[in-house]
Design an enzyme around this catalytic site. Structure first.
Site, PDB file in Angstrom:
ATOM      1  N   ASP A 344       0.834  -1.199   0.000  1.00 51.59           N
ATOM      2  CA  ASP A 344       0.000   0.000   0.000  1.00 51.59           C
ATOM      3  C   ASP A 344       0.871   1.253   0.000  1.00 51.59           C
ATOM      4  OD1 ASP A 344      -2.643   1.405   0.506  1.00 51.59           O
ATOM      5  OD2 ASP A 344      -1.464   2.104   2.217  1.00 51.59           O
ATOM      6  N   GLU A 398       0.995  -0.491  -5.229  1.00 52.29           N
ATOM      7  CA  GLU A 398       0.004   0.564  -5.416  1.00 52.29           C
ATOM      8  C   GLU A 398       0.751   1.871  -5.665  1.00 52.29           C
ATOM      9  OE1 GLU A 398      -3.771   2.603  -3.099  1.00 52.29           O
ATOM     10  OE2 GLU A 398      -1.778   2.544  -2.219  1.00 52.29           O
TER      11      GLU A 398
END
Length: 683
Positions: A344, A398
């Site tokens: 993330d 990401e």
């Protein structure tokens, strides 16, 4: 430790990354310097510990560990700035001065707790650190704690001794990602909100009730959110406090192991949504200012504060921080058998500006002073470590910046990820639905968005994820149908125009994204059947309700509703991919684009995809370039009545190409409005 500028590489042939992309030629020295720095750091680690995997064992040193030979527990904590450290808990009646730790030369504090001295220190016991430091005397949780529980009355968090009498028995020894995942079809899920009734679901319930659905629908990768412990449930798991502790709100660690083991039994790989981009500020529960120095795991001052996330930023250049985070990856891979990670917030890690308010339009931005070279180095070490431990691991980044080489091997000058998320695609679809009528959509613009990605770097395509499902935004189904998502989902032979539009476009958007958007595909839990409501976790603003933090599976299971039709279509399109493996057949090739009639046709893996996005114009005998001569059989039709369509296309018709005056093969199809069909060459 050395800086990126201090390592000068020797002259060598151009890196493969530069050879593949000539636009990177001016930045070859930067890429070579990055690689040289990584190699130098790896040599340091190897000289110190023997290997990168041995370096990543901090979790077996810090924290509480039972010593069977000495019959007792060792406890250690790295807190070089602390003045004194004590261990307190129910085993010593929470006496904050009774059990002092001794400081070692390396800044680690330790104590041995013999069973005969502390007979009450047993499985289930609760404990904390008590730290004396420049910022006063504080109760804290250990950095590498593996189990954290919240008191039902005081709401305080404590560490908990977790040493059950019987260890979990794994049965997944023969599971290999490569045997089951040819192309990742990813199901992004949150365990706590996966049940239909209004409460927090558990690891074991998810395994027993939700995994069968995921398997039946055709997904082959489960991506789990909110695994590591986080004090605020509504953070979706992105404000992590305890990086080695599976969230206790979902059940004991053995239940998480049961979930992963059961997923493997069903042929599903399991990827953890890991958050190494930042950490929660809460000092009582988290790592912040653990030794009173104002830094330790994080940068001091403003550099250690994320302006948009209200969280703390790791100091990736500090060896102890590298070791802590790398050990965290090894722990999840080995202790819980995860098959990889979705990292993330990679954009936030890579740049000092964290990507906030920045448009990336120049290669200079990928190599300028705003790049955090320490973060680049850490990510290279992380992807290398994961592959050293599990060769076929899935690694997904990401990143919205488009950093070149992000999804290329480290040895080529890249960062080592296997896939990058196509973050622009969901943004594109929301813009289209929010600001334009579909009759005004530019198919050229759509094709550009679907295919504009870095060659040689695999991409996960998706049209919506958890970001679009959160309260404050809308899912695709909600944008398409608005209030009708509640009132007009009963299947009808002649639905009203707006419902018919929404039902049709929901299928087309998902199929065209899967067909041309990347080399993998992702869906967020419930979106496959157009879940009618957003996600809003219990909070003061909604009277702590779970109503919007659940999934209404009964809607998908009701054959009288369009939700069920959407579910069947999702299952059919994934089934087609799993039979033909078109995602692994190279990029989609444009065959035909007609903006006036809103027709888009492309070929991938030998399959011909034909879309008619026109709101009302159905076209008979529509001719377009077929790509290859021969016979074609329909294998998927969005207008099937089973999928909520009108059965305007005969599924049994075989189509033969016809040559034009130059011998070019053309197909002639009936293209009803707002439909898609896929044809396969007939052998």
């Amino acid at each position: 430790m050395e800086t990126a500028a201090s390592v000068t590489p020797t002259a060598a042939p151009l890196l493969p990354l530069v050879q593949h992309d000539p636009w990177l030629q001016p930045y070859a020295p930067d890429l070579e310097r990055r690689l040289a720095r990584f190699q130098h750091r790896l040599q340091e680690i190897t000289a110190e510990c023997g290997s990168l995997t041995r370096f990543a064992t901090r979790h077996n040193f810090l924290g509480l560990h039972y010593d069977a030979r000495r019959r007792g527990y060792w406890f250690r904590e790295w807190a070089p700035g602390a003045q004194a450290v004590f261990l307190t808990g129910d085993f010593n009646q929470w006496d904050r001065a009774y059990t002092p730790l001794t400081r070692r030369d390396d800044g680690v504090w330790e104590v041995f707790l013999a069973e005969k001295t502390f007979p009450n220190l047993v499985h289930g016991s609760r404990y904390k650190l008590h730290v004396h430091a420049a910022n006063g005397q504080r109760d804290r949780l250990p950095a590498a704690v593996r189990r954290v529980v919240q008191d039902e009355h005081s709401k305080d968090y404590s560490a908990q001794v977790w040493r059950p009498a019987e260890a979990f028995q794994w049965t997944d020894q023969t599971f290999r990602v490569a045997n089951y995942v040819k192309e990742p079809l990813i199901y992004e899920a949150h365990v706590g909100m996966a049940l239909e009734d209004g409460r927090v679901g558990g690891w074991r319930e998810f395994a027993d009730l939700i995994l069968p659905r995921i398997q039946q629908e055709g997904y082959n990768v489960l991506q789990l959110m909110a695994v590591a412990e986080h004090p605020y449930y509504g953070s979706f798991g992105y404000h992590v406090a305890n990086f080695f502790a599976p969230s206790a709100r979902f059940g004991p660690p053995e239940d998480l192991k049961y979930l992963v083991n059961e997923a493997h039994r069903r042929g599903l790989a399991v990827v953890m949504d890991v958050v190494h981009s930042h950490s929660v500020k809460n000092e009582a529960e988290g790592l912040g200012n653990l030794d009173g120095s104002g830094a330790l795991y994080f940068h001091a001052g403003g550099r250690g504060q994320h302006p948009g996330w209200d969280s703390l930023l790791f100091d990736y250049g500090r060896p102890e921080v590298q070791q802590f985070l790398l050990s965290n990856l090894r722990y999840w891979l080995e202790e819980f058998h995860f098959d990889g990670f979705r990292f993330d917030g990679v954009t936030s890690m890579l740049y000092h500006h964290h990507g906030e308010g920045v448009g990336f339009g120049s290669y200079d931005q990928y190599f300028g002073p705003e790049v955090d070279d320490d973060a680049v180095l850490y990510l290279q070490l992380a992807t290398t470590l994961v592959r050293d431990i599990k060769k076929s691991a899935l690694l997904i980044a990401e990143d919205m910046s488009g950093m070149p080489g992000l999804a290329r091997p480290v040895a080529e000058g890249g960062l080592g990820f296997g896939f990058r998320l196509a973050m622009g695609l969901p943004d594109y679809w929301i813009r289209q639905l929010k600001h334009q009528r579909d009759e005004d959509w530019s198919l050229g613009g759509l094709w550009h968005e679907l295919t504009n990605r870095r060659a040689g770097e695999k991409t996960v395509a998706y049209c919506e994820s958890h970001d679009q499902a959160l309260v404050g935004d809308k899912t695709l189904s909600h944008w398409l149908l608005d209030a009708r998502i509640y009132t007009s989902m009963q299947r009808s032979a002649s639905p009203d125009l707006e419902t018919g539009r929404g039902v049709a476009l929901h299928k087309l958007i998902r199929l065209v994204t899967l067909g041309a958007g990347g080399e993998a595909y992702m869906n967020f839990i419930g979106n496959e059947f157009g879940h009618p409501e957003w996600v809003d976790f219990p909070r003061e603003g909604n009277q702590w309700s779970h109503h919007y933090a659940r999934r209404q599976w009964s809607l998908a299971d009701n054959p009288d509703l369009y939700y069920h039709a959407w579910l069947l279509f999702d299952q059919a399109m994934l089934g087609l991919e799993r039979r033909t493996h078109f995602l692994n057949a190279g990029p989609a090739r444009l065959l035909h684009l007609d903006d006036e009639n809103k027709v888009l046709c492309f070929e991938r893996g030998g399959l011909v995809f034909a879309f008619n996005f026109h709101p009302e114009r159905s076209i008979a005998d529509y001719r377009f370039f077929a790509g290859a001569a021969g016979a074609y059989t329909p294998v998927l039709n969005s207008d099937s009545a089973a999928f909520g369509g009108f059965d305007r296309i005969d599924p049994g018709t075989q189509h033969f190409t016809l040559p034009d005056e130059h011998g070019t093969p053309f197909l002639s199809l009936y293209l009803p409005s707002r439909t898609a069909q896929v044809l396969q060459p007939t052998k």
